[in-house]
Motif scaffolding. Structure first.
Motif, PDB file in Angstrom:
ATOM      1  N   PHE A 163       0.838  -1.196   0.000  1.00 50.11           N
ATOM      2  CA  PHE A 163       0.000   0.000   0.000  1.00 50.11           C
ATOM      3  C   PHE A 163       0.870   1.242   0.000  1.00 50.11           C
ATOM      4  O   PHE A 163       0.618   2.185  -0.735  1.00 50.11           O
ATOM      5  N   ALA A 164       1.929   1.217   0.806  1.00 52.35           N
ATOM      6  CA  ALA A 164       2.795   2.385   0.886  1.00 52.35           C
ATOM      7  C   ALA A 164       3.557   2.581  -0.421  1.00 52.35           C
ATOM      8  O   ALA A 164       3.784   3.702  -0.846  1.00 52.35           O
ATOM      9  N   GLN A 165       3.966   1.497  -1.092  1.00 49.83           N
ATOM     10  CA  GLN A 165       4.737   1.621  -2.312  1.00 49.83           C
ATOM     11  C   GLN A 165       3.917   2.149  -3.475  1.00 49.83           C
ATOM     12  O   GLN A 165       4.435   2.840  -4.324  1.00 49.83           O
ATOM     13  N   ASP A 166       2.644   1.817  -3.527  1.00 45.61           N
ATOM     14  CA  ASP A 166       1.873   2.293  -4.673  1.00 45.61           C
ATOM     15  C   ASP A 166       1.396   3.726  -4.485  1.00 45.61           C
ATOM     16  O   ASP A 166       0.884   4.340  -5.410  1.00 45.61           O
ATOM     17  N   GLY A 167       1.567   4.281  -3.302  1.00 49.26           N
ATOM     18  CA  GLY A 167       1.297   5.695  -3.077  1.00 49.26           C
ATOM     19  C   GLY A 167      -0.163   6.063  -2.937  1.00 49.26           C
ATOM     20  O   GLY A 167      -0.509   7.234  -3.080  1.00 49.26           O
ATOM     21  N   ALA A 168      -1.035   5.108  -2.668  1.00 46.90           N
ATOM     22  CA  ALA A 168      -2.467   5.406  -2.572  1.00 46.90           C
ATOM     23  C   ALA A 168      -2.748   6.464  -1.504  1.00 46.90           C
ATOM     24  O   ALA A 168      -3.534   7.381  -1.740  1.00 46.90           O
ATOM     25  N   LEU A 169      -2.108   6.349  -0.358  1.00 44.87           N
ATOM     26  CA  LEU A 169      -2.324   7.320   0.715  1.00 44.87           C
ATOM     27  C   LEU A 169      -1.835   8.705   0.290  1.00 44.87           C
ATOM     28  O   LEU A 169      -2.536   9.700   0.442  1.00 44.87           O
ATOM     29  N   GLU A 170      -0.641   8.749  -0.266  1.00 45.77           N
ATOM     30  CA  GLU A 170      -0.076  10.026  -0.697  1.00 45.77           C
ATOM     31  C   GLU A 170      -0.911  10.654  -1.816  1.00 45.77           C
ATOM     32  O   GLU A 170      -1.101  11.872  -1.840  1.00 45.77           O
ATOM     33  N   LEU A 171      -1.403   9.827  -2.729  1.00 51.11           N
ATOM     34  CA  LEU A 171      -2.256  10.342  -3.801  1.00 51.11           C
ATOM     35  C   LEU A 171      -3.534  10.937  -3.238  1.00 51.11           C
ATOM     36  O   LEU A 171      -3.976  12.008  -3.669  1.00 51.11           O
ATOM     37  N   SER A 172      -4.113  10.256  -2.273  1.00 49.89           N
ATOM     38  CA  SER A 172      -5.332  10.763  -1.644  1.00 49.89           C
ATOM     39  C   SER A 172      -5.062  12.093  -0.943  1.00 49.89           C
ATOM     40  O   SER A 172      -5.841  13.039  -1.063  1.00 49.89           O
ATOM     41  N   GLN A 173      -3.962  12.168  -0.240  1.00 49.37           N
ATOM     42  CA  GLN A 173      -3.607  13.405   0.452  1.00 49.37           C
ATOM     43  C   GLN A 173      -3.345  14.535  -0.542  1.00 49.37           C
ATOM     44  O   GLN A 173      -3.719  15.689  -0.304  1.00 49.37           O
ATOM     45  N   ALA A 174      -2.723  14.216  -1.663  1.00 53.68           N
ATOM     46  CA  ALA A 174      -2.454  15.228  -2.679  1.00 53.68           C
ATOM     47  C   ALA A 174      -3.759  15.720  -3.302  1.00 53.68           C
ATOM     48  O   ALA A 174      -3.926  16.925  -3.515  1.00 53.68           O
ATOM     49  N   ARG A 175      -4.677  14.810  -3.579  1.00 56.49           N
ATOM     50  CA  ARG A 175      -5.982  15.218  -4.126  1.00 56.49           C
ATOM     51  C   ARG A 175      -6.690  16.159  -3.165  1.00 56.49           C
ATOM     52  O   ARG A 175      -7.260  17.178  -3.574  1.00 56.49           O
ATOM     53  N   GLN A 176      -6.661  15.809  -1.884  1.00 52.08           N
ATOM     54  CA  GLN A 176      -7.310  16.654  -0.869  1.00 52.08           C
ATOM     55  C   GLN A 176      -6.642  18.030  -0.796  1.00 52.08           C
ATOM     56  O   GLN A 176      -7.321  19.058  -0.663  1.00 52.08           O
ATOM     57  N   ALA A 177      -5.326  18.053  -0.881  1.00 54.94           N
ATOM     58  CA  ALA A 177      -4.602  19.325  -0.832  1.00 54.94           C
ATOM     59  C   ALA A 177      -4.961  20.197  -2.039  1.00 54.94           C
ATOM     60  O   ALA A 177      -5.162  21.413  -1.899  1.00 54.94           O
ATOM     61  N   VAL A 178      -5.064  19.589  -3.214  1.00 51.97           N
ATOM     62  CA  VAL A 178      -5.449  20.341  -4.415  1.00 51.97           C
ATOM     63  C   VAL A 178      -6.875  20.867  -4.257  1.00 51.97           C
ATOM     64  O   VAL A 178      -7.161  22.020  -4.601  1.00 51.97           O
TER      65      VAL A 178
ATOM     66  N   GLN B 268       0.863  13.459 -12.790  1.00 56.61           N
ATOM     67  CA  GLN B 268       2.070  12.655 -13.006  1.00 56.61           C
ATOM     68  C   GLN B 268       2.178  11.543 -11.963  1.00 56.61           C
ATOM     69  O   GLN B 268       2.547  10.419 -12.291  1.00 56.61           O
ATOM     70  N   ALA B 269       1.851  11.862 -10.724  1.00 57.75           N
ATOM     71  CA  ALA B 269       1.897  10.853  -9.664  1.00 57.75           C
ATOM     72  C   ALA B 269       0.871   9.758  -9.919  1.00 57.75           C
ATOM     73  O   ALA B 269       1.154   8.568  -9.693  1.00 57.75           O
ATOM     74  N   GLN B 270      -0.310  10.133 -10.394  1.00 58.30           N
ATOM     75  CA  GLN B 270      -1.331   9.133 -10.705  1.00 58.30           C
ATOM     76  C   GLN B 270      -0.875   8.227 -11.842  1.00 58.30           C
ATOM     77  O   GLN B 270      -1.062   7.011 -11.784  1.00 58.30           O
ATOM     78  N   ARG B 271      -0.252   8.822 -12.874  1.00 63.42           N
ATOM     79  CA  ARG B 271       0.272   8.004 -13.981  1.00 63.42           C
ATOM     80  C   ARG B 271       1.377   7.073 -13.489  1.00 63.42           C
ATOM     81  O   ARG B 271       1.443   5.908 -13.889  1.00 63.42           O
ATOM     82  N   ALA B 272       2.233   7.590 -12.613  1.00 61.98           N
ATOM     83  CA  ALA B 272       3.315   6.761 -12.082  1.00 61.98           C
ATOM     84  C   ALA B 272       2.758   5.598 -11.263  1.00 61.98           C
ATOM     85  O   ALA B 272       3.263   4.479 -11.339  1.00 61.98           O
ATOM     86  N   ALA B 273       1.718   5.857 -10.489  1.00 62.34           N
ATOM     87  CA  ALA B 273       1.119   4.795  -9.676  1.00 62.34           C
ATOM     88  C   ALA B 273       0.526   3.692 -10.547  1.00 62.34           C
ATOM     89  O   ALA B 273       0.492   2.526 -10.143  1.00 62.34           O
ATOM     90  N   ASP B 274       0.092   4.046 -11.744  1.00 64.49           N
ATOM     91  CA  ASP B 274      -0.487   3.066 -12.662  1.00 64.49           C
ATOM     92  C   ASP B 274       0.559   2.325 -13.487  1.00 64.49           C
ATOM     93  O   ASP B 274       0.244   1.348 -14.149  1.00 64.49           O
ATOM     94  N   ASP B 275       1.777   2.808 -13.459  1.00 66.73           N
ATOM     95  CA  ASP B 275       2.866   2.209 -14.243  1.00 66.73           C
ATOM     96  C   ASP B 275       3.746   1.366 -13.312  1.00 66.73           C
ATOM     97  O   ASP B 275       4.352   1.894 -12.379  1.00 66.73           O
TER      98      ASP B 275
ATOM     99  N   ARG C  96       6.622   0.112 -13.558  1.00 64.07           N
ATOM    100  CA  ARG C  96       8.028   0.510 -13.451  1.00 64.07           C
ATOM    101  C   ARG C  96       8.217   1.805 -12.675  1.00 64.07           C
ATOM    102  O   ARG C  96       9.267   2.036 -12.082  1.00 64.07           O
ATOM    103  N   GLU C  97       7.229   2.682 -12.681  1.00 62.20           N
ATOM    104  CA  GLU C  97       7.334   3.986 -12.024  1.00 62.20           C
ATOM    105  C   GLU C  97       6.637   4.047 -10.664  1.00 62.20           C
ATOM    106  O   GLU C  97       6.705   5.064  -9.987  1.00 62.20           O
ATOM    107  N   ARG C  98       5.958   2.985 -10.301  1.00 63.66           N
ATOM    108  CA  ARG C  98       5.117   2.988  -9.092  1.00 63.66           C
ATOM    109  C   ARG C  98       5.869   3.433  -7.849  1.00 63.66           C
ATOM    110  O   ARG C  98       5.305   4.130  -7.001  1.00 63.66           O
ATOM    111  N   LYS C  99       7.117   3.071  -7.740  1.00 62.19           N
ATOM    112  CA  LYS C  99       7.874   3.431  -6.521  1.00 62.19           C
ATOM    113  C   LYS C  99       8.075   4.942  -6.402  1.00 62.19           C
ATOM    114  O   LYS C  99       8.317   5.459  -5.324  1.00 62.19           O
TER     115      LYS C  99
END
Length: 122
Positions: free
Chosen positions: A21-36, A61-68, A70-73
């Protein structure tokens, strides 16, 4: 001895989903969406358009990386950067709003002082 291996295996199994969960960035993505969202609600498009634009672009870009695979980390760090940009946009927007309100109040005080000095409204 066998019991100890079982406990270690169980501990690893329980920690694996949290690590994934931490590696795919779901928490960070959610926090970024809320901040925006918070920055948008604070009128950052008007008062900090460049910063909110960078935040939105970084979030995409972070959302695209999470879906890729190779870039997920990289997604968590990218999302954290987008959240920081959004938070800064919100802060600048709130500062501009407060400065504007302060100037309005100063103008009102100056007008009232002039009225008192000239004896208007008597």
């Amino acid at each position: 001895m066998r019991h100890g291996l079982y406990v270690m295996a169980l501990a690893f199994a329980l920690s694996a989903p949290a690590t994934a969960f931490a590696q795919d960035g779901a928490l960070e993505l959610s926090q970024a969406r809320q901040a925006v969202d918070r920055a948008t609600q604070a009128d950052a498009d008007q008062y900090a358009p460049d910063l909110i634009g960078m935040a939105r672009q970084g979030l995409q870009q972070a959302q695209r990386a999470a879906d890729d695979r190779r870039e997920r980390k990289n997604a968590p760090a990218m999302a954290q950067r987008a959240a920081a940009d959004a938070d800064l946009a919100r802060a600048r927007s709130e500062e501009a709003t407060a400065t504007s309100q302060l100037q309005l109040r100063r103008n009102e005080v100056n007008q009232l002082q002039r009225q008192l000095e000239t004896g208007e409204n008597r």
